[in-house]
Design a protein around this motif. Structure first.
Motif, PDB file in Angstrom:
ATOM      1  N   ASP A 511      -4.893  -4.648   5.626  1.00 21.84           N
ATOM      2  CA  ASP A 511      -3.463  -4.978   5.631  1.00 21.84           C
ATOM      3  C   ASP A 511      -3.062  -5.645   4.318  1.00 21.84           C
ATOM      4  OD1 ASP A 511      -0.874  -5.320   7.132  1.00 21.84           O
ATOM      5  OD2 ASP A 511      -1.351  -7.428   6.751  1.00 21.84           O
ATOM      6  N   GLN A 512      -3.925  -6.485   3.775  1.00 17.88           N
ATOM      7  CA  GLN A 512      -3.614  -7.119   2.486  1.00 17.88           C
ATOM      8  C   GLN A 512      -3.494  -6.080   1.372  1.00 17.88           C
ATOM      9  OE1 GLN A 512      -6.778  -9.930   2.006  1.00 17.88           O
ATOM     10  NE2 GLN A 512      -5.840 -11.476   3.382  1.00 17.88           N
ATOM     11  N   HIS A 513      -4.362  -5.067   1.418  1.00 20.62           N
ATOM     12  CA  HIS A 513      -4.278  -4.017   0.402  1.00 20.62           C
ATOM     13  C   HIS A 513      -2.987  -3.222   0.541  1.00 20.62           C
ATOM     14  CE1 HIS A 513      -5.600  -0.839  -2.331  1.00 20.62           C
ATOM     15  NE2 HIS A 513      -5.171   0.042  -1.406  1.00 20.62           N
ATOM     16  N   VAL A 514      -2.660  -2.848   1.778  1.00 25.34           N
ATOM     17  CA  VAL A 514      -1.434  -2.078   1.993  1.00 25.34           C
ATOM     18  C   VAL A 514      -0.220  -2.892   1.575  1.00 25.34           C
ATOM     19  CG1 VAL A 514       0.031  -0.992   3.743  1.00 25.34           C
ATOM     20  CG2 VAL A 514      -2.458  -0.661   3.807  1.00 25.34           C
ATOM     21  N   GLN A 515      -0.220  -4.166   1.931  1.00 24.51           N
ATOM     22  CA  GLN A 515       0.914  -5.009   1.564  1.00 24.51           C
ATOM     23  C   GLN A 515       1.019  -5.155   0.038  1.00 24.51           C
ATOM     24  OE1 GLN A 515       3.146  -6.099   3.635  1.00 24.51           O
ATOM     25  NE2 GLN A 515       2.120  -5.591   5.570  1.00 24.51           N
ATOM     26  N   SER A 516      -0.138  -5.126  -0.653  1.00 26.83           N
ATOM     27  CA  SER A 516      -0.089  -5.249  -2.108  1.00 26.83           C
ATOM     28  C   SER A 516       0.490  -4.000  -2.770  1.00 26.83           C
ATOM     29  CB  SER A 516      -1.493  -5.519  -2.646  1.00 26.83           C
ATOM     30  OG  SER A 516      -2.337  -4.397  -2.419  1.00 26.83           O
ATOM     31  N   GLN A 517       0.303  -2.846  -2.107  1.00 25.36           N
ATOM     32  CA  GLN A 517       0.851  -1.615  -2.660  1.00 25.36           C
ATOM     33  C   GLN A 517       2.339  -1.490  -2.353  1.00 25.36           C
ATOM     34  OE1 GLN A 517      -0.970   0.451  -4.643  1.00 25.36           O
ATOM     35  NE2 GLN A 517      -2.549  -1.166  -4.396  1.00 25.36           N
ATOM     36  N   THR A 519       5.136  -3.701   0.179  1.00 25.35           N
ATOM     37  CA  THR A 519       5.353  -4.756   1.166  1.00 25.35           C
ATOM     38  C   THR A 519       5.983  -4.179   2.425  1.00 25.35           C
ATOM     39  OG1 THR A 519       5.668  -6.362  -0.591  1.00 25.35           O
ATOM     40  CG2 THR A 519       6.410  -6.985   1.612  1.00 25.35           C
ATOM     41  N   SER A 520       5.458  -4.610   3.578  1.00 27.90           N
ATOM     42  CA  SER A 520       5.985  -4.150   4.862  1.00 27.90           C
ATOM     43  C   SER A 520       6.082  -5.341   5.808  1.00 27.90           C
ATOM     44  CB  SER A 520       5.073  -3.074   5.464  1.00 27.90           C
ATOM     45  OG  SER A 520       5.490  -2.739   6.765  1.00 27.90           O
ATOM     46  N   ASP A 521       7.060  -5.248   6.706  1.00 24.09           N
ATOM     47  CA  ASP A 521       7.200  -6.292   7.732  1.00 24.09           C
ATOM     48  C   ASP A 521       6.201  -6.110   8.879  1.00 24.09           C
ATOM     49  OD1 ASP A 521       9.267  -7.544   6.397  1.00 24.09           O
ATOM     50  OD2 ASP A 521      10.789  -6.241   7.317  1.00 24.09           O
ATOM     51  N   MET A 522       5.467  -5.038   8.870  1.00 23.24           N
ATOM     52  CA  MET A 522       4.513  -4.745   9.939  1.00 23.24           C
ATOM     53  C   MET A 522       3.109  -5.161   9.501  1.00 23.24           C
ATOM     54  SD  MET A 522       3.764  -1.119  11.829  1.00 23.24           S
ATOM     55  CE  MET A 522       5.318  -1.207  12.680  1.00 23.24           C
ATOM     56  N   ARG A 552       5.963   4.560   7.472  1.00 24.93           N
ATOM     57  CA  ARG A 552       5.689   4.136   6.111  1.00 24.93           C
ATOM     58  C   ARG A 552       4.305   3.483   6.010  1.00 24.93           C
ATOM     59  NH1 ARG A 552      11.283   2.544   6.064  1.00 24.93           N
ATOM     60  NH2 ARG A 552      10.658   0.382   6.491  1.00 24.93           N
ATOM     61  N   TYR A 553       3.965   2.653   7.010  1.00 24.20           N
ATOM     62  CA  TYR A 553       2.662   1.983   6.980  1.00 24.20           C
ATOM     63  C   TYR A 553       1.540   3.010   7.099  1.00 24.20           C
ATOM     64  CZ  TYR A 553      -0.616  -1.876   7.478  1.00 24.20           C
ATOM     65  OH  TYR A 553      -1.638  -2.779   7.253  1.00 24.20           O
ATOM     66  N   ALA A 554       1.704   3.993   8.011  1.00 18.58           N
ATOM     67  CA  ALA A 554       0.682   5.026   8.185  1.00 18.58           C
ATOM     68  C   ALA A 554       0.488   5.822   6.912  1.00 18.58           C
ATOM     69  CB  ALA A 554       1.049   5.924   9.359  1.00 18.58           C
ATOM     70  N   LYS A 555       1.560   6.065   6.190  1.00 20.56           N
ATOM     71  CA  LYS A 555       1.460   6.821   4.941  1.00 20.56           C
ATOM     72  C   LYS A 555       0.669   6.045   3.908  1.00 20.56           C
ATOM     73  CE  LYS A 555       4.316   9.105   1.450  1.00 20.56           C
ATOM     74  NZ  LYS A 555       5.713   9.408   1.024  1.00 20.56           N
ATOM     75  N   GLU A 556       0.951   4.769   3.750  1.00 17.16           N
ATOM     76  CA  GLU A 556       0.210   3.955   2.792  1.00 17.16           C
ATOM     77  C   GLU A 556      -1.259   3.832   3.197  1.00 17.16           C
ATOM     78  OE1 GLU A 556       1.110   2.822  -0.071  1.00 17.16           O
ATOM     79  OE2 GLU A 556       3.140   3.643   0.153  1.00 17.16           O
ATOM     80  N   TYR A 557      -1.508   3.758   4.495  1.00 16.51           N
ATOM     81  CA  TYR A 557      -2.893   3.659   4.959  1.00 16.51           C
ATOM     82  C   TYR A 557      -3.677   4.923   4.638  1.00 16.51           C
ATOM     83  CZ  TYR A 557      -6.893   3.141   8.084  1.00 16.51           C
ATOM     84  OH  TYR A 557      -8.162   3.055   8.595  1.00 16.51           O
ATOM     85  N   SER A 558      -3.064   6.079   4.859  1.00 19.71           N
ATOM     86  CA  SER A 558      -3.743   7.345   4.565  1.00 19.71           C
ATOM     87  C   SER A 558      -4.043   7.489   3.084  1.00 19.71           C
ATOM     88  CB  SER A 558      -2.897   8.515   5.060  1.00 19.71           C
ATOM     89  OG  SER A 558      -1.651   8.545   4.376  1.00 19.71           O
ATOM     90  N   VAL A 559      -3.207   6.881   2.223  1.00 24.27           N
ATOM     91  CA  VAL A 559      -3.493   6.897   0.795  1.00 24.27           C
ATOM     92  C   VAL A 559      -4.729   6.055   0.497  1.00 24.27           C
ATOM     93  CG1 VAL A 559      -2.625   6.240  -1.483  1.00 24.27           C
ATOM     94  CG2 VAL A 559      -1.104   7.335   0.180  1.00 24.27           C
ATOM     95  N   PHE A 560      -4.825   4.888   1.194  1.00 24.08           N
ATOM     96  CA  PHE A 560      -5.956   3.987   0.970  1.00 24.08           C
ATOM     97  C   PHE A 560      -7.251   4.557   1.562  1.00 24.08           C
ATOM     98  CE2 PHE A 560      -8.235   0.029   2.427  1.00 24.08           C
ATOM     99  CZ  PHE A 560      -8.771  -0.269   1.180  1.00 24.08           C
ATOM    100  N   LYS A 561      -7.141   5.148   2.744  1.00 27.27           N
ATOM    101  CA  LYS A 561      -8.313   5.734   3.409  1.00 27.27           C
ATOM    102  C   LYS A 561      -7.957   7.145   3.854  1.00 27.27           C
ATOM    103  CE  LYS A 561     -10.454   1.432   4.909  1.00 27.27           C
ATOM    104  NZ  LYS A 561     -11.086   0.688   6.024  1.00 27.27           N
ATOM    105  N   PRO A 562      -8.085   8.127   2.944  1.00 27.35           N
ATOM    106  CA  PRO A 562      -7.644   9.493   3.257  1.00 27.35           C
ATOM    107  C   PRO A 562      -8.460  10.146   4.363  1.00 27.35           C
ATOM    108  CG  PRO A 562      -8.788   9.397   1.146  1.00 27.35           C
ATOM    109  CD  PRO A 562      -8.584   7.992   1.585  1.00 27.35           C
TER     110      PRO A 562
END
Length: 746
Positions: A511-517, A519-522, A552-562
């Motif tokens: 979550d810290q990595h995703v938030q660094s890429q 920012t999300s309220d989730m 949006r969160y799922a999209k950023e996550y898939s970028v981090f862990k494809p």
């Protein structure tokens, strides 16, 4: 016709008697002397009428007083009668005279007892006994006459026999009341009564009654001084009281005639032992009747347990204690109205208390069996034990004593006959006593079930709930719990829990990595599906901005862990909202369903319940009404009509409006299926197998069903789990059972 020989024999006998009475004196001089002596002896022994007043005399008494012989003449008369061997005949005449005068005593006994029966005044009984001893002493042959012990003994036995034949049944109650006054008073107060009791034969006659007075006195004192007093041992105090109060009283009835202390001790040894035994038995009975409360009050009741242990060694009422405790547990503890946590707490206290009374554990084995069987049938027993194991006892009633060292679960003892300290089983131990010998409390609780696997799975469920409920990212407490559980259950059993803790750390870093890429309220919690207990799912679909946040969160996550993707469980978690209305701002921390509903009210102000439910997927109507009721209670919504809710952009006066009840303020743990629920769901897969067996083969026993199910792929349930599943099917009406044979219900 008599023969000459018989006539000669009779004549010789008469001549011998005449010579003995006449004493070979000339003529009948000796016979006249004997006759005079006989009359003097008869008058000396004649029973006197004590009821006659001094002025009321008879002619015979006047004649006797006129020619009253001296003491020496009376002694000489008795000596002459004894010389002539007529003393037994004289005694017979005396006893016959006494029998004729007995109505005089009977009349007085009736008079006194009628007075006592009407007043219950124990002083009347005292007066009656005093009057009886007057009659007894007045009629007794004077020992100065030199008659020897036989006339006195014969007279005493006859008088006692007559006396006990005329005493009414109510005399025993009056005499008992009199004896009770002697034990409740200083020893010297009634010391003069006991010689009177002995002379009248009352001590021997009413020996059991006198002992019962002592027993009842002890019982009353023990109950008065020991009832509900459990903090300190009271046996030393009772022994002191016995020595100061009961023993001095016992000297009069039980040590009469003792010349010194040693003789008194010897005479009272038997009865003293009985009284001491009765004191211990009374205290043991009292503590046995209070044992449930003593266990509840432990450890403040340690003194009572020490007394009970000592009493048990003295009176051996172990079976009575077991019976009383089992009956009390059945009535007050083992019923649906008792909370499982309370039953477990009482069980733990029972373990500790019975170990004080009986260290080998035989009593515990006999008492605990019904409790263990009942707890095994309760669906939430495992969860309560596990909650205590992980330190979930914030209420202060944890089953685990913090002062006890943490140690691995103990296995049942294995018999080692080569051990030099080996001891045989206690004589009252059951056949399975060695296999169930108690160890530490936690091991005893876990041993309620045949396998510790159930506890491991429940530990995983509870840990998952606690981890998912953490909002500040601090998992130190859960880590500490897992370390403690490793000691108890072993590291291999807690590997899954280690994975769950690792998932929480990985989720926070992700979550810290995703938030660094971006920012999300989730801030979702990301877990490994294969290592976590089954989470309850639902068809809830988050609308509006919540759906956009998820995408949006799922999209950023898939970028981090494809190589991975997210599967959302929107029914879990919490949502913090800030609602901006026309005249106010409302902050709320609510479950996702409440957030989804209030999001839809941003589209329009009025919604029907059915329309809201259609927008968020399949949810129960009761859950939807509960979620809407939360907002009604916060005065954000109002129910205009049944099932129709309107957004309150401007606050209305809701004083007269009855608010819809909102859920409790406390936060519930995330919904995770319990071990029993998971097993029930898994067992449903095998219902078709069971149904096919019962259809094709008819009624089957549980063992036969278990044997055939083992052929099914992946079946690994125990016969106890199968029994629980079949019982649930019976309650639902699918099967029936009779004499252990299961068949399909018609």
């Amino acid at each position: 016709m008599a023969t000459d020989a018989l006539r000669a024999q009779v004549a010789a006998k008469w001549q011998e008697s005449f010579n003995r009475l006449n004493r070979s004196e000339p003529g009948i001089t000796g016979l006249m002397s004997f006759s005079e002596a006989w009359n003097i002896a008869i008058e000396a022994l004649r029973p006197k009428d004590l009821s006659i007043s001094p002025t009321d005399t008879t002619s015979s008494l006047q004649r006797w007083n006129a020619v009253k012989p001296s003491k020496q003449q009376v002694r000489n008369a008795f000596a002459l009668v004894n010389q002539c061997r007529k003393l037994p005949h004289l005694l017979e005449v005396f006893l016959e005279e006494m029998r004729k005068k007995q109505p005089l005593i009977t009349r007085e006994v009736i008079m006194y007892m009628e007075s006592y029966e009407s007043t219950n005044d124990v002083q009347i009984v005292t007066k009656l006994i005093g009057r009886l001893v007057e009659w007894y002493e007045a009629w007794m042959p004077n020992p100065e006459l030199g008659l020897g012990p036989i006339p006195t003994t014969t007279y005493t036995a006859s008088f006692h026999t007559f006396l006990f034949s005329i005493l009414p049944p109510t005399f025993s109650a009056g005499f008992k009341a009199l004896v009770e006054t002697t034990i409740r008073s200083p020893p010297h107060t009634f010391s003069h009564l006991w010689p009177i009791f002995e002379s009248l034969g009352l001590i021997d006659r009413y020996e059991t009654l006198i002992a019962s007075v002592g027993y009842e006195f002890i019982e009353a004192h023990v109950k008065e001084t020991c009832q509900q007093r459990w903090g300190q041992p009271l046996l030393p105090q009772l022994r002191t009281w016995m020595a100061d109060t009961v023993v001095p009283w016992m000297l009069s009835p039980y040590a009469r005639g003792a010349k010194n202390v040693d003789e008194a001790k010897v005479m009272m040894q038997g009865v003293g032992s009985r009284f001491d035994f009765h004191m211990h038995k009374t205290l043991c009975d009292l503590r046995t009747s209070e044992i449930f409360g003593i266990i509840v009050d432990y450890p403040d009741s340690t003194g009572a347990l020490q007394d009970l242990k000592e009493c048990m060694n003295r009176v051996d009422q172990r079976s009575d204690l077991v019976h009383a405790l089992r009956q009390t547990n059945k009535r007050r503890l083992l019923h649906p109205g008792a909370d499982t946590k309370d039953i477990l707490a009482q069980y733990v206290s029972t373990i500790k208390c019975l170990r004080v009374i009986d260290p080998p554990g035989v009593l515990l084995y006999k008492v605990a069996d019904p409790i263990r069987r009942y707890l095994r049938e309760r669906p939430d027993t495992i969860r309560c034990i596990v909650a205590s194991l992980v330190g979930d006892g914030e209420s202060g009633d944890s089953l685990v004593d913090d002062n006890e060292p943490i140690q691995p679960l103990q296995q049942p003892d294995v018999e080692n006959y080569t051990d030099p300290e080996w001891n045989p089983e206690p004589i009252d131990a059951g056949p399975d006593f060695r296999a169930n010998k108690p160890s530490d409390v936690i091991s005893t609780l876990v041993s309620i079930y045949d396998s510790k696997d159930l506890f491991i799975k429940e530990l995983q469920v509870l840990l998952a709930q606690r981890l998912l409920a953490v909002t500040d990212g601090n998992y130190d407490r859960e880590r500490r719990n897992v370390e403690i559980l490793k000691i108890r259950f072993g590291e291999p059993a807690l590997q899954v829990c280690e994975v769950m803790l690792k998932d929480m750390d990985d989720s926070r870093r992700t979550d810290q990595h995703v938030q660094s890429q971006k920012t999300s309220d989730m801030h979702p919690t990301i877990i490994s599906r294969h290592f976590w207990p089954t989470l309850e799912t639902s068809d809830l679909k988050m609308p509006g901005q919540f759906k956009a946040l998820q995408e949006r969160y799922a999209k950023e996550y898939s970028v981090f862990k494809p190589d991975k993707y997210l599967k959302w469980l929107p029914n879990l978690g919490r949502v913090h909202l800030e609602l901006e209305l026309e005249d106010r701002t409302v902050d709320a921390d609510v479950p996702p369903l409440e957030a989804a509903f209030i999001e839809l009210f941003s589209e329009k102000d009025v919604w029907a319940v059915d329309d809201l439910m259609s927008k968020v997927g399949t949810v129960p109507r009761s859950a939807a009404l509960k979620a809407l009721g939360t907002w009604v209670d916060l005065h954000v919504l109002t129910e205009d009509s049944e099932g129709v809710f309107r957004l309150l952009n401007v606050t209305e006066d809701t004083g007269a409006r009855a608010p819809v009840p909102r859920p409790g303020a406390e936060e519930e743990l995330p919904s995770i299926m319990s071990v029993q629920q998971q097993q029930a769901e898994q067992m449903k897969v095998y219902w078709k197998f069971v149904e096919g067996m019962l259809t094709n083969l008819g009624a089957l026993s549980l063992d036969r069903i278990q044997t055939m199910l083992k052929i099914a792929p992946g079946y690994d349930r125990t016969i106890e789990q199968l029994a629980g599943f079949m019982e649930a099917a019976r309650r639902e009406g699918h099967v029936s059972v009779k004499d252990g044979m299961w068949k399909l219900a018609r």
